[in-house]
Design a protein around this motif. Sequence first.
Motif: not given
Length: 306
Positions: A174-175, A221-223, A225-231, A292-294
């Motif tokens: 992601k970086e 949104m990418a950030q 998404d990543a945080r949502y998946d980790l949660i 509106c979806s992601r």
Amino acid sequence: MESTPTERTPAVVAGEIAAIKAQTRKILLVSAVEVGRRLMEAKEMIPYGEFCKWLEEAVDYSERVAYKLMRIAEEYGPGLSVLSEADVSNVPFARLGYSQAFALLGIPAEERAEFIAQLDIEHMSVSALQQVIKDRNEALEEKTALAKKLKIHQDKVSGLAEERDQAKKEAEAKEQALWSEQSRVTQLQRELTVLQNDSVAARRMKEIERERDIAKINHAMAQADARYDLIVKGFDDLFSTIREMAGADPNAYKLFVNQTSEFIAKTARKLKRIKKNDTNGTDRTGGSRGSCSRNTMILRKNLPAG
């Protein structure tokens, strides 16, 4: 002339038991084994349902004592039967009382000899021996429980380490994507500066601004998404761990259930406040946030400027 063997009857067996009992006030293990063998022999001969009556009338034993003696014969008899009379006299635990021998049945057969060798059991009271056995078994149970709990935590640490390594790889990817997007934004900003004074350039500027905004949104949104998946992953692991605690540590289980419930409740209240503050219910582009979806938001960069 050879003597005629005595016929084996319940009366004969009862007489032999009485003779063995008379040899000592305290029934030693060797004697208890012999009595137990004969009790099993008599039980096979006596009609069903009459064994308890025979015990009381013939040998003056309660059913409880008789079954203890038969159990002792089953457990200790095979080991003593292979020893000679001289060898038996040299075996320390052969001089134990039958109550002590019965208490020792709480120790697995393969560990019994070592346990006996460590203690002066012959001179211990039955109650003291029972307490020692109880303490030993409780210590073993505690050790087993602790080993199981340690294994659970070791597995958890191993799993968290794997997740950490995976998260590190994802963060690096992601970086790289972030630097790529930032480079693209910088290029667009330069193009915007060149085209500022031209009417066509003005339209192009709007397009560039739109692309830049979309790039920022996509990055956010990418950030998210990543945080949502980790949660989500973290909550799945947390719930799994809490369920494992239910049997191993009820107090810890209740503590984590309460703390997790409180955290979820606080989070829900924060979301309500955020929703309440958004009185218009529309996003910056004028569209409805709820429609509106992601994935749709990310794909907007491919649409022509309106």
